[in-house]
Design an enzyme around this catalytic site. Structure first.
Site, PDB file in Angstrom:
ATOM      1  N   GLU A 252       0.850  -1.230  -0.052  1.00 20.93           N
ATOM      2  CA  GLU A 252      -0.172  -0.101   0.132  1.00 20.93           C
ATOM      3  C   GLU A 252       0.887   1.105  -0.048  1.00 20.93           C
ATOM      4  OE1 GLU A 252      -1.754   3.118   1.574  1.00 20.93           O
ATOM      5  OE2 GLU A 252      -2.422   1.814   3.308  1.00 20.93           O
ATOM      6  N   CYS A 286      -2.276   8.605   3.061  1.00 23.18           N
ATOM      7  CA  CYS A 286      -2.050   8.378   1.676  1.00 23.18           C
ATOM      8  C   CYS A 286      -3.179   8.502   0.960  1.00 23.18           C
ATOM      9  CB  CYS A 286      -1.778   6.841   1.626  1.00 23.18           C
ATOM     10  SG  CYS A 286      -0.011   6.271   2.537  1.00 23.18           S
TER      11      CYS A 286
HETATM   12  C1  SIN Z   1      -3.044   5.444   4.975  1.00 22.55           C
HETATM   13  O1  SIN Z   1      -2.641   6.560   4.948  1.00 22.55           O
HETATM   14  O2  SIN Z   1      -1.872   4.830   4.763  1.00 22.55           O
HETATM   15  C2  SIN Z   1      -4.001   4.732   5.341  1.00 22.55           C
HETATM   16  C3  SIN Z   1      -5.182   5.720   5.674  1.00 22.55           C
HETATM   17  C4  SIN Z   1      -6.613   4.910   6.156  1.00 22.55           C
HETATM   18  O3  SIN Z   1      -6.619   3.542   6.307  1.00 22.55           O
HETATM   19  O4  SIN Z   1      -7.685   5.670   6.014  1.00 22.55           O
END
Ligand code: SIN
Length: 479
Positions: A252, A286
């Site tokens: 991810e 992210c």
């Molecule tokens: C992330 O920023 O990697 C994950 C964010 C989320 O699970 O909402």
């Protein structure tokens, strides 16, 4: 507040059911003022190699445990995490900086993955496939074996549970390397997992040099799977390191989320949606809005309403009541935000609110307007509280701009037009699309991206597959 007085505090590593320290230690700092909260072990190579062997032994026993029993252990872990929500959240705020209310939200979010996979533990169904002749085709789904998880500092709890919970649910063991900035939330979660009955060696948490630990875990042929959340650059490097041993991967990685606000939206809903996705965790996610595209018919009104909401955000220590935006994780993160603001202003964008430069740990939420595709923030992930607002005229034009990136994690659109919602959702080259909402994260949903944003999905029923191998069994000559 002395972190050591929090009941779930732990600063040693969990290895094969034992809490171990080391002679060399690493500082864990509070990003509010850089004070040292505590120190965690820098484990040496010998220990990391040993933990892999321990995890392998433990996995062989854990996979024999009935799914219903594994489910019960996870359920118990879920309850313990929720019972200690406040303490876990306090540890998180101290080491990561996010406001306590958000940290509590993250603990509940993290726990929801444990609960979800405690239920899915009973549903790792295989298949029976009709065969042509007097035979049967059976498909068994089996635990992949020893897994490794390398997790980021922005979500110190949820990024762990959404890897650990499915792994444990299907009978894998796992070695977690939390980010060096935020190991304490991971260790506190592990402490509760032990209390919940997770057997020795099934869950291990190691701290120390990310590079060295990453190299050992990826080079090992005993480790069958790596799950990583973090930057695309590091993800690609880990992928290359996993190639010689042909490991299964879940990655991810980075995002560059567009938010598209059409003339036909509910404007208040759209502004709130942008606030939710842009300023969650001070913009350090992210899936945060990175580019905000607003159609010309509502552009000026959108800016007025966004400005009012952004100016009302309270910046401060996450432990203080009413704080909306905490400190960014470190000085480098602030420099990146400053660079994007300066670049946009130097190329013709206009400051709406916030500040042009910042020389402290604190990063003022900032909005700029009249942003164009030539500016840095159009191509790079800012990872901070900076909201650049672009103007567009036509749907086709904005789809092209939104897709003009190597990334494909999250995207958002706001419209009340049903046809437009369907057309644009299909046209966006992203793993996730939020429609009329800025909050898409949910344990029941498949979280993940396409293009350079990664491989695999976390959460949902699909999240189990990443920890399972298929075995095809052909039964022949049935009469
Ligand atoms: C992330 O920023 O990697 C994950 C964010 C989320 O699970 O909402």
């Amino acid at each position: 507040m002395d972190i050591k007085n929090i009941s779930v505090f732990e600063n040693r590593c969990l290895i094969n059911g034992e809490w171990l320290t080391a002679t060399t230690l690493l500082d864990v700092k509070n990003p509010v003022d850089d004070t040292v909260l505590t120190q965690v072990p820098v484990l040496d190579d010998v220990v990391i190699h040993r933990v892999i062997q321990d995890a392998d032994r433990a996995q062989k026993a854990w996979k024999q445990v009935a799914p219903a029993e594994r489910s019960q252990v996870l359920k118990q872990w879920f309850h313990l995490v929720m019972q200690h929500q406040e303490e876990l959240a306090t540890i998180m705020t101290l080491e990561q900086g996010k406001p306590l209310k958000e940290a509590k939200g993250e603990i509940a979010y993290a726990a929801s993955y444990i609960e979800w996979f405690s239920e899915e533990a009973k549903r790792a169904y295989g298949d029976i496939i009709p065969a042509a002749s007097s035979s049967e085709i059976l498909v068994f789904k089996e635990a992949i074996g020893v897994c490794a998880a390398i997790t980021p500092w922005n979500f110190p709890a949820a990024m762990i549970t959404r890897k650990v919970a499915p792994a444990l649910a299907v009978g894998c063991s796992i070695i977690v390397k939390p980010a060096s900035e935020t190991p304490l939330t991971a260790l506190a979660l592990a402490k509760l997992a032990v209390q919940a009955g997770v057997p020795a060696g099934v869950l291990n948490v190691v701290t120390g040099s990310s590079t060295k630990i990453g190299q050992i875990l990826t080079a090992s042929s005993v480790v069958k799977k790596l799950s990583f959340t973090g930057s695309t650059e590091v993800g690609a490097q880990l992928m290359a390191q996993c190639a010689p041993t042909i490991k299964k991967l879940s990655l991810e990685l980075g995002g560059n989320a567009p938010v598209i606000v059409f003339n036909e939206c509910d404007l208040e809903q759209a502004v709130q949606g942008v606030m939710d996705t842009k300023f969650r965790n001070a913009g350090q996610t992210c899936v945060c809005a990175n580019r905000i595209y607003v159609q010309s018919g509502i552009y000026d009104e959108f800016i007025v309403r966004l400005k009012a909401k952004v100016e009302a955000l309270k910046l401060g220590n996450g432990l203080e009541d009413g704080t909306d935006i905490g400190p960014l994780i470190n000085r480098k993160a602030i420099q990146k935000v400053e660079e994007h603001i300066q670049d946009a202003l130097s190329k013709g964008a206009t400051l709406v609110c916030g500040q042009e430069s910042n020389d402290s740990q604190w990063c003022q939420p900032t909005v700029v307007r009249d942003v164009t595709q030539e500016m840095l923030c159009a191509t790079e992930e800012t990872f901070g509280p900076f909201a650049p607002v672009f103007r567009f005229e036509h749907e086709a034009e904005v789809i092209e701009m939104a897709n003009d990136t190597e990334f494909g994690l999250a995207s958002y659109l706001f419209t009340q037009n049903l046809n437009q919602f369907l057309r644009v959702s299909r046209a966006l080259e992203y793993g996730m699309v939020g429609v009329n909402t800025g909050l898409i994260s949910n344990a029941a949903a498949p979280f993940g991206g396409v293009k350079s944003s990664g491989i695999g999905r976390e959460g949902s029923r699909y999240g189990l597959d990443d920890y399972l191998e298929m075995k095809y069994v052909c039964v022949g000559n049935i009469n």
